[in-house]
Design a protein around this motif. Structure first.
Motif, PDB file in Angstrom:
ATOM      1  N   UNK A 120     -36.430  15.913  -7.255  1.00  0.00           N
ATOM      2  CA  UNK A 120     -36.329  16.214  -8.681  1.00  0.00           C
ATOM      3  C   UNK A 120     -37.290  15.386  -9.522  1.00  0.00           C
ATOM      4  N   UNK A 121     -37.849  14.311  -8.947  1.00  0.00           N
ATOM      5  CA  UNK A 121     -38.845  13.512  -9.661  1.00  0.00           C
ATOM      6  C   UNK A 121     -40.256  14.064  -9.477  1.00  0.00           C
ATOM      7  N   UNK A 122     -40.393  15.127  -8.674  1.00  0.00           N
ATOM      8  CA  UNK A 122     -41.698  15.738  -8.460  1.00  0.00           C
ATOM      9  C   UNK A 122     -42.477  15.149  -7.304  1.00  0.00           C
ATOM     10  N   UNK A 123     -41.872  14.240  -6.556  1.00  0.00           N
ATOM     11  CA  UNK A 123     -42.561  13.643  -5.416  1.00  0.00           C
ATOM     12  C   UNK A 123     -42.646  14.663  -4.282  1.00  0.00           C
ATOM     13  N   UNK A 124     -43.837  14.839  -3.727  1.00  0.00           N
ATOM     14  CA  UNK A 124     -44.027  15.802  -2.646  1.00  0.00           C
ATOM     15  C   UNK A 124     -43.447  15.235  -1.357  1.00  0.00           C
ATOM     16  N   UNK A 125     -42.492  15.969  -0.767  1.00  0.00           N
ATOM     17  CA  UNK A 125     -41.851  15.542   0.475  1.00  0.00           C
ATOM     18  C   UNK A 125     -42.416  16.265   1.687  1.00  0.00           C
ATOM     19  N   UNK A 166     -52.286  21.911   2.778  1.00  0.00           N
ATOM     20  CA  UNK A 166     -53.224  20.874   3.226  1.00  0.00           C
ATOM     21  C   UNK A 166     -54.668  21.358   3.108  1.00  0.00           C
ATOM     22  N   UNK A 167     -54.899  22.612   3.507  1.00  0.00           N
ATOM     23  CA  UNK A 167     -56.259  23.143   3.479  1.00  0.00           C
ATOM     24  C   UNK A 167     -56.745  23.355   2.046  1.00  0.00           C
ATOM     25  N   UNK A 168     -55.838  23.743   1.147  1.00  0.00           N
ATOM     26  CA  UNK A 168     -56.239  24.046  -0.234  1.00  0.00           C
ATOM     27  C   UNK A 168     -56.380  22.790  -1.092  1.00  0.00           C
ATOM     28  N   UNK A 169     -55.477  21.822  -0.908  1.00  0.00           N
ATOM     29  CA  UNK A 169     -55.437  20.667  -1.805  1.00  0.00           C
ATOM     30  C   UNK A 169     -55.697  19.336  -1.114  1.00  0.00           C
ATOM     31  N   UNK A 170     -55.722  19.324   0.218  1.00  0.00           N
ATOM     32  CA  UNK A 170     -55.861  18.051   0.916  1.00  0.00           C
ATOM     33  C   UNK A 170     -54.539  17.308   0.922  1.00  0.00           C
ATOM     34  N   UNK A 171     -54.541  16.168   1.550  1.00  0.00           N
ATOM     35  CA  UNK A 171     -53.314  15.387   1.662  1.00  0.00           C
ATOM     36  C   UNK A 171     -53.556  13.986   1.141  1.00  0.00           C
ATOM     37  N   UNK A 172     -52.719  13.560   0.191  1.00  0.00           N
ATOM     38  CA  UNK A 172     -52.817  12.212  -0.364  1.00  0.00           C
ATOM     39  C   UNK A 172     -51.473  11.515  -0.281  1.00  0.00           C
ATOM     40  N   UNK A 173     -51.439  10.234   0.020  1.00  0.00           N
ATOM     41  CA  UNK A 173     -50.173   9.519   0.142  1.00  0.00           C
ATOM     42  C   UNK A 173     -49.482   9.358  -1.201  1.00  0.00           C
ATOM     43  N   UNK A 174     -48.181   9.610  -1.215  1.00  0.00           N
ATOM     44  CA  UNK A 174     -47.395   9.368  -2.421  1.00  0.00           C
ATOM     45  C   UNK A 174     -47.738  10.247  -3.598  1.00  0.00           C
ATOM     46  N   UNK A 175     -48.281  11.443  -3.341  1.00  0.00           N
ATOM     47  CA  UNK A 175     -48.678  12.305  -4.443  1.00  0.00           C
ATOM     48  C   UNK A 175     -47.490  13.008  -5.060  1.00  0.00           C
ATOM     49  N   UNK A 176     -47.572  13.253  -6.368  1.00  0.00           N
ATOM     50  CA  UNK A 176     -46.616  14.124  -7.032  1.00  0.00           C
ATOM     51  C   UNK A 176     -47.201  15.532  -7.083  1.00  0.00           C
ATOM     52  N   UNK A 177     -46.323  16.508  -7.291  1.00  0.00           N
ATOM     53  CA  UNK A 177     -46.792  17.884  -7.362  1.00  0.00           C
ATOM     54  C   UNK A 177     -47.682  18.092  -8.590  1.00  0.00           C
ATOM     55  N   UNK A 178     -47.348  17.446  -9.707  1.00  0.00           N
ATOM     56  CA  UNK A 178     -48.163  17.569 -10.914  1.00  0.00           C
ATOM     57  C   UNK A 178     -49.565  17.031 -10.689  1.00  0.00           C
ATOM     58  N   UNK A 179     -49.684  15.918  -9.975  1.00  0.00           N
ATOM     59  CA  UNK A 179     -51.002  15.358  -9.683  1.00  0.00           C
ATOM     60  C   UNK A 179     -51.776  16.262  -8.740  1.00  0.00           C
ATOM     61  N   UNK A 180     -51.090  16.873  -7.786  1.00  0.00           N
ATOM     62  CA  UNK A 180     -51.745  17.772  -6.838  1.00  0.00           C
ATOM     63  C   UNK A 180     -52.327  18.989  -7.538  1.00  0.00           C
ATOM     64  N   UNK A 207     -33.559  19.022  -4.700  1.00  0.00           N
ATOM     65  CA  UNK A 207     -34.740  19.332  -3.885  1.00  0.00           C
ATOM     66  C   UNK A 207     -35.182  20.759  -4.160  1.00  0.00           C
ATOM     67  N   UNK A 208     -36.517  20.959  -4.167  1.00  0.00           N
ATOM     68  CA  UNK A 208     -37.071  22.248  -4.564  1.00  0.00           C
ATOM     69  C   UNK A 208     -38.202  22.654  -3.628  1.00  0.00           C
ATOM     70  N   UNK A 209     -38.292  23.947  -3.379  1.00  0.00           N
ATOM     71  CA  UNK A 209     -39.360  24.519  -2.555  1.00  0.00           C
ATOM     72  C   UNK A 209     -40.265  25.342  -3.450  1.00  0.00           C
ATOM     73  N   UNK A 210     -41.559  25.001  -3.452  1.00  0.00           N
ATOM     74  CA  UNK A 210     -42.547  25.650  -4.322  1.00  0.00           C
ATOM     75  C   UNK A 210     -43.504  26.488  -3.490  1.00  0.00           C
ATOM     76  N   UNK A 211     -43.947  27.608  -4.072  1.00  0.00           N
ATOM     77  CA  UNK A 211     -44.932  28.479  -3.406  1.00  0.00           C
ATOM     78  C   UNK A 211     -45.950  28.942  -4.442  1.00  0.00           C
ATOM     79  N   UNK A 212     -47.246  28.904  -4.073  1.00  0.00           N
ATOM     80  CA  UNK A 212     -48.323  29.270  -4.983  1.00  0.00           C
ATOM     81  C   UNK A 212     -49.104  30.441  -4.407  1.00  0.00           C
ATOM     82  N   UNK A 213     -49.232  31.480  -5.206  1.00  0.00           N
ATOM     83  CA  UNK A 213     -50.058  32.630  -4.827  1.00  0.00           C
ATOM     84  C   UNK A 213     -51.176  32.757  -5.846  1.00  0.00           C
ATOM     85  N   UNK A 214     -52.406  32.687  -5.386  1.00  0.00           N
ATOM     86  CA  UNK A 214     -53.559  32.782  -6.284  1.00  0.00           C
ATOM     87  C   UNK A 214     -54.084  34.206  -6.292  1.00  0.00           C
ATOM     88  N   UNK A 215     -54.367  34.694  -7.499  1.00  0.00           N
ATOM     89  CA  UNK A 215     -54.914  36.030  -7.666  1.00  0.00           C
ATOM     90  C   UNK A 215     -56.181  35.934  -8.488  1.00  0.00           C
TER      91      UNK A 215
END
Length: 246
Positions: A67-72, A79-93, A140-148
């Motif tokens: 709920x704090x936005x921390x990526x679990x 990973x392929x679209x945004x890369x992987x960073x330690x301790x990232x939040x979803x907003x930062x990603x 806890x939340x599950x997010x999905x992104x579809x780009x058009x």
């Protein structure tokens, strides 16, 4: 251990019994906290394993967050679209993807926390992204992104539109400005009141705005979009002549 040792020094009787009781209570509390932390860790690992089975091979980027936005968790596409960073939040990603990601994520997460699910189409410089979120567990939340890619008559995205245009939310925040608009203003606008002096805007009205090279007069064309968004196009003098010549 110190209290237990001190209990040996205390004369036998109720005082010693009290000291040993306090020591036993503290020891039990420490063990309980350690077991609770271990159980929570096991639950997180188990939830991540379940998510992996569901979305690991999904072609769209997927994230799990608290709920704090921390990526679990993130799947292979994320990973392929945004890369992987330690301790990232979803907003930062998602920070470079569209304007005001924190506000968009908070709005969607609040809906999902109450209703179990939320979805919104967000304008980006590449076109649009459909951002959906499920409440997978309490907190806890599950997010999905579809780009058009936003397609016009020639299959070009918003940055391919020659007219200056922007997308604004209901509060006046600018969610997206195409390249022509950014070039006209000399910067990326954040709010309508930083672009236009006469608000509210009226479609078909002539307005004056502060351009990168001085004041610019333009005709406003406003189109209502989905999810309480407004697409605003500017017909400048140069753009009008070009349109007429076509």
């Amino acid at each position: 251990m110190l209290l237990a040792g001190a209990g040996v020094l205390v004369p036998a009787g109720w005082a010693r019994l009290l000291v040993w009781s306090v020591a036993a209570t503290l020891a039990f509390s420490l063990v309980f906290l350690a077991l609770t932390a271990r159980l929570q860790d096991l639950r997180r690992r188990h939830a991540a394993a379940r998510l992996h089975l569901v979305v690991a091979e999904d072609a769209a980027p997927c994230f799990a967050s608290d709920e704090a936005g921390q990526v679990l968790y993130r799947n292979k596409a994320a990973d392929q679209r945004f890369g992987r960073g330690p301790g990232q939040t979803l907003a930062a990603t998602l920070g470079d993807m569209f304007a005001h990601p924190s506000a968009v994520l908070y709005r969607l997460q609040s809906r999902a926390a109450n209703l179990g699910f939320a979805r919104e189409d967000v304008a980006t410089r590449r076109g649009q992204v459909r951002l959906s979120v499920h409440r997978s567990a309490p907190g806890h939340f599950l997010w999905r992104l579809e780009e058009f890619a936003e397609r016009g008559s020639q299959g070009r995205g918003a940055d391919g539109v020659s007219l200056p245009m922007l997308v604004a939310g209901r509060t006046g925040a600018v969610l997206f400005a195409n390249e022509a608009m950014r070039r006209l203003l000399g910067h990326r606008p954040r709010a309508l009141d930083r672009v236009f002096t006469d608000l509210p805007l009226r479609s078909g009205a002539t307005v004056t705005l502060a351009g990168a090279d001085g004041p610019v007069q333009a005709v406003v064309v406003e189109i209502d979009s989905a999810a309480e968004r407004r697409e605003i196009y500017l017909l400048t003098e140069r753009g009008t002549r070009l349109s007429a010549s076509c």
